[in-house]
Design an enzyme around this catalytic site. Structure first.
Site, PDB file in Angstrom:
ATOM      1  CB  SER A   1     -13.947 -14.400  11.021  1.00  0.00           C
ATOM      2  OG  SER A   1     -13.867 -14.583   9.620  1.00  0.00           O
TER       3      SER A   1
ATOM      4  CE1 TYR B   1      -8.557 -14.465  11.565  1.00  0.00           C
ATOM      5  CE2 TYR B   1      -9.732 -15.384   9.688  1.00  0.00           C
ATOM      6  CZ  TYR B   1      -9.622 -14.429  10.680  1.00  0.00           C
ATOM      7  OH  TYR B   1     -10.582 -13.455  10.798  1.00  0.00           O
TER       8      TYR B   1
END
Length: 280
Positions: free
Chosen positions: A157, A170
């Site tokens: 990501s 995360y």
């Protein structure tokens, strides 16, 4: 005329040969994983899917086989369970199949202040995003190295490029995926295995809902998110051309560049403010 026939036979032979190639995709029932499965099937690859929702897997397998005339198989599993890589490896072995592409797509995000979240939930996310990805890669790497040419695609990501208050754990898991992918690519430079890491930004998947964004946050992210199909096309092209690391989308590339260019403390404050806006 004879040359045309020979050319036609060659194309058909190559097509049949390619149809012997299999790709294994984790988290392949929906979102980016589903889109990657369809993109690779459209290029003639047989598809092995692993995810936890059987209905999604059945529907996708039927769609792929009907549309692209390739083979599919699925394995229902919770990929956050410790040791699940052994079950997946044994399943692939039972099919008498050797994969040529491994797509580590499974993952999810949790948002909120670190101390306000349940530790068990954070550990589950870390298990899936990092440990399962690493363990599946470890399990299948010997098999991949035996192929004339093989590929690993890890889905990270743009969050991997900076710390993000409100998404602290995360973002850290995705930094791990990027760092692991970079290191592994160099380790395997003299082997048949190519490693690619794709770094999507906001994408129109169930990720946003599972990350517990507010209604306002979901509306804001809709203005900048990409479609999974577009991310998949970029990811598969990067994979098959041997790219090491690719950010999907022009806006995401710009954001990632600014994260590299500007002071980390400034980027983290801006990121924290943006996350607060989408959480409340």
């Amino acid at each position: 005329m004879q040359n045309i026939n020979l050319f036609t036979e060659l194309i058909e032979y190559l097509h049949r040969f390619k149809n012997m190639a299999y790709v294994l995709i984790t988290g392949g029932g929906k979102g980016i994983g589903k889109a990657i499965a369809i993109e690779l099937a459209s290029r003639g690859y047989n598809v092995l899917l692993v995810a936890r929702t059987e209905d999604d897997l059945i529907k996708l397998c039927n769609k792929i086989e009907t549309t692209y005339s390739v083979k599919t198989q699925y394995f229902k599993a919770d990929l956050s369970v410790k040791g699940i890589e052994n079950d997946i490896f044994r399943w692939v072995q039972s099919l008498n199949i050797e994969i040529e592409i491994l797509v580590n797509n499974a993952g999810y995000g949790l948002s909120g202040n670190f101390e306000s979240q349940r530790l068990d939930d954070l550990k589950n996310m870390m298990q899936l995003n990092m440990i399962t990805l690493t363990a599946i890669t470890y399990a299948f790497l010997p098999q991949l190295k035996k192929q004339e040419k093989s590929f690993i695609l890890n889905i990270a990501s743009t969050a991997a490029y900076q710390a993000i208050p409100g998404l602290s754990v995360y973002a850290a898991t995705k930094s791990f995926v990027l760092s692991f992918s970079r290191g592994l690519k160099v380790e395997l430079i003299n082997s048949s295995v190519s490693v690619t890491c794709i770094l999507p930004g906001p994408t129109n998947t169930a990720f946003m809902e599972r990350a517990s964004l507010s209604k306002r946050g979901l509306e804001l992210t809709k203005k900048v998110h990409m479609q999974p199909e577009n991310v998949a096309k970029i990811a598969v092209h990067a994979l098959l051309t041997g790219k090491a690391e690719v950010v999907s989308g022009l806006k995401n590339k710009l954001t990632s560049f600014l994260s590299w260019l500007l002071p980390k403390s400034l980027i983290e404050r801006i990121a924290g403010k943006l996350i607060r806006n989408v959480l409340h």
